[in-house]
Design an enzyme around this catalytic site. Sequence first.
Site, PDB file in Angstrom:
ATOM      1  N   ASP A 188     -61.688 -58.093  -1.595  1.00  0.00           N
ATOM      2  CA  ASP A 188     -61.057 -58.782  -0.472  1.00  0.00           C
ATOM      3  C   ASP A 188     -61.336 -60.276  -0.664  1.00  0.00           C
ATOM      4  O   ASP A 188     -62.484 -60.716  -0.633  1.00  0.00           O
ATOM      5  CB  ASP A 188     -61.682 -58.256   0.832  1.00  0.00           C
ATOM      6  CG  ASP A 188     -61.054 -58.844   2.087  1.00  0.00           C
ATOM      7  OD1 ASP A 188     -60.598 -60.001   2.041  1.00  0.00           O
ATOM      8  OD2 ASP A 188     -61.045 -58.157   3.126  1.00  0.00           O
TER       9      ASP A 188
ATOM     10  N   TYR B  69     -65.828 -56.209   5.780  1.00  0.00           N
ATOM     11  CA  TYR B  69     -65.194 -56.211   7.103  1.00  0.00           C
ATOM     12  C   TYR B  69     -65.380 -54.844   7.781  1.00  0.00           C
ATOM     13  O   TYR B  69     -65.128 -53.802   7.153  1.00  0.00           O
ATOM     14  CB  TYR B  69     -63.719 -56.550   6.913  1.00  0.00           C
ATOM     15  CG  TYR B  69     -62.902 -56.576   8.174  1.00  0.00           C
ATOM     16  CD1 TYR B  69     -63.259 -57.375   9.249  1.00  0.00           C
ATOM     17  CD2 TYR B  69     -61.740 -55.805   8.285  1.00  0.00           C
ATOM     18  CE1 TYR B  69     -62.497 -57.400  10.402  1.00  0.00           C
ATOM     19  CE2 TYR B  69     -60.964 -55.832   9.432  1.00  0.00           C
ATOM     20  CZ  TYR B  69     -61.357 -56.632  10.493  1.00  0.00           C
ATOM     21  OH  TYR B  69     -60.601 -56.650  11.632  1.00  0.00           O
TER      22      TYR B  69
ATOM     23  N   LYS C  10     -55.254 -64.905   8.448  1.00  0.00           N
ATOM     24  CA  LYS C  10     -56.274 -65.964   8.555  1.00  0.00           C
ATOM     25  C   LYS C  10     -55.698 -67.286   8.014  1.00  0.00           C
ATOM     26  O   LYS C  10     -54.737 -67.783   8.544  1.00  0.00           O
ATOM     27  CB  LYS C  10     -57.546 -65.533   7.813  1.00  0.00           C
ATOM     28  CG  LYS C  10     -57.933 -64.065   8.036  1.00  0.00           C
ATOM     29  CD  LYS C  10     -58.238 -63.733   9.477  1.00  0.00           C
ATOM     30  CE  LYS C  10     -58.526 -62.251   9.625  1.00  0.00           C
ATOM     31  NZ  LYS C  10     -58.497 -61.808  11.002  1.00  0.00           N
TER      32      LYS C  10
ATOM     33  N   ARG D 204     -38.338 -50.820   5.581  1.00  0.00           N
ATOM     34  CA  ARG D 204     -39.685 -50.287   5.337  1.00  0.00           C
ATOM     35  C   ARG D 204     -40.057 -50.319   3.856  1.00  0.00           C
ATOM     36  O   ARG D 204     -41.226 -50.164   3.494  1.00  0.00           O
ATOM     37  CB  ARG D 204     -39.800 -48.862   5.920  1.00  0.00           C
ATOM     38  CG  ARG D 204     -41.172 -48.236   5.762  1.00  0.00           C
ATOM     39  CD  ARG D 204     -41.452 -47.119   6.761  1.00  0.00           C
ATOM     40  NE  ARG D 204     -40.352 -46.195   6.925  1.00  0.00           N
ATOM     41  CZ  ARG D 204     -40.011 -45.264   6.037  1.00  0.00           C
ATOM     42  NH1 ARG D 204     -40.692 -45.128   4.918  1.00  0.00           N
ATOM     43  NH2 ARG D 204     -39.003 -44.462   6.272  1.00  0.00           N
TER      44      ARG D 204
HETATM   45  C1  PLP Z   1     -62.440 -60.236   5.583  1.00  0.00           C
HETATM   46  C2  PLP Z   1     -61.343 -59.543   6.315  1.00  0.00           C
HETATM   47  N1  PLP Z   1     -60.564 -58.680   5.651  1.00  0.00           N
HETATM   48  C3  PLP Z   1     -59.564 -58.009   6.262  1.00  0.00           C
HETATM   49  C4  PLP Z   1     -59.313 -58.179   7.598  1.00  0.00           C
HETATM   50  C5  PLP Z   1     -58.239 -57.362   8.254  1.00  0.00           C
HETATM   51  O1  PLP Z   1     -57.084 -58.099   8.413  1.00  0.00           O
HETATM   52  P1  PLP Z   1     -56.005 -57.840   9.582  1.00  0.00           P
HETATM   53  O2  PLP Z   1     -56.666 -58.236  10.858  1.00  0.00           O
HETATM   54  O3  PLP Z   1     -54.878 -58.725   9.178  1.00  0.00           O
HETATM   55  O4  PLP Z   1     -55.670 -56.392   9.565  1.00  0.00           O
HETATM   56  C6  PLP Z   1     -60.072 -59.081   8.338  1.00  0.00           C
HETATM   57  C7  PLP Z   1     -59.774 -59.316   9.769  1.00  0.00           C
HETATM   58  O5  PLP Z   1     -60.513 -59.957  10.484  1.00  0.00           O
HETATM   59  C8  PLP Z   1     -61.134 -59.769   7.685  1.00  0.00           C
HETATM   60  O6  PLP Z   1     -61.937 -60.613   8.361  1.00  0.00           O
END
Ligand code: PLP
Length: 387
Positions: free
Chosen positions: A176, A107, A201, A54
């Site tokens: 992000d 998001y 992704k 962890r």
């Molecule tokens: C722009 C963006 N940031 C963060 C995330 C979150 O990532 P995770 O699904 O790996 O938790 C997503 C998920 O679709 C996303 O599209």
Amino acid sequence: MDDEWICGRLGEDEPWMLGAVNPPIFENSLFAFATAEELGEAIRNEDERYVYWRGTNPTVDLAQRKLAALERGERAKCFGSGMGAISATISSLVSAGDHVLVLGAVYGPTTQFLRYLEKYGVTHTHVDSLQACDSAIRESTRLLYFESPSYMRYEVFDIPAVTAWAARHGLVTVMDNTWSTPIFQKPLTMGVDLVVHSLSKYVGGHSDLVGGVVVGPSRLIRPLALTEYQLYGAAMSPHDAAKVIKGLRTLPVRMAAHQERGLAVAEFLADHPAVRRVNHPGLASHPGHAVALQQMSGFSSLFSVELDTESRQDVAAFLDLLRHFRIGVSWGGFESLVNAPALTTKESVRATMGIPVGLVRLSVGLEAAETLIKDLGLALEGVGRLA
Ligand SMILES: Cc1ncc(COP(=O)(O)O)c(C=O)c1O
């Protein structure tokens, strides 16, 4: 150090790897120590020392070293999901009574997490532009959070202008960077304090991984690695770290292919009479294109189109008629995907986000552009009312 070398070789010539072209996966929940003294010392520095799964692990560490180098950051911390990275990062920067500014669309679950923090006395305000930040900032504002390009609309923010404004007001910035990947955009070099990613992704790239990372200076990463990472427990497994390492090996070439195919599909759609608008920052017609060219070295293949309709049924019919694109959430994998907020998001939420009924999100995969264009053309024709 160039990106291709970082993705392929960085950290992989350690003597313990014995020349293996793929690093071993350290599949163990704990590490043993020669003396009790050594164990105590390791626990006090658990963000860097191998003690327990962890905390960290050599395979996870290798992925972290590569991601830190790619983003030009001092340190990276990998998590079990992108949301794990985002929630731990935001939590590490705010306390009760603090306020967060959110610039542009982000998001959905990131916004949901900020709403969740309200029960701990952390508030937030969404603003659409940097100008609007001037009136939304409060005495208690600590953090500015954003994505560029932004969520679903792919609006481009001038990153150096945002970070200069935040620095003038003493705010920490978190961005992000999942859309661009560190191959096409390096926000830390433009003054952003911490960069977060969903590794699920493009970095993973094969739709077989859920992971996240935060990258930035040690002064910000160390406390969050010792506290929020350990306590929330959204740890990355060594197996997933091996998938991150594998994804990175081909990331530069995959991104070049995604860019080329995504742009070809976007250009086809931009000229189609059934399409009102294409939100792709790589198109010259996109309002943020000039700024994008200054701060990005390329474009990924996730974008949205606005079909010329006000009907949910038309959107559903279009999706159902596609044979090559698959219908699903997520993006950035080898396979082409479509998703439509009119069919998946509450009407009220969609309206607040300014997303029209006809908006369809496309993630262009690694198939030949001609195949995808043909698929889209036939589906658009197939929805009689759109033709
Ligand atoms: C722009 C963006 N940031 C963060 C995330 C979150 O990532 P995770 O699904 O790996 O938790 C997503 C998920 O679709 C996303 O599209």
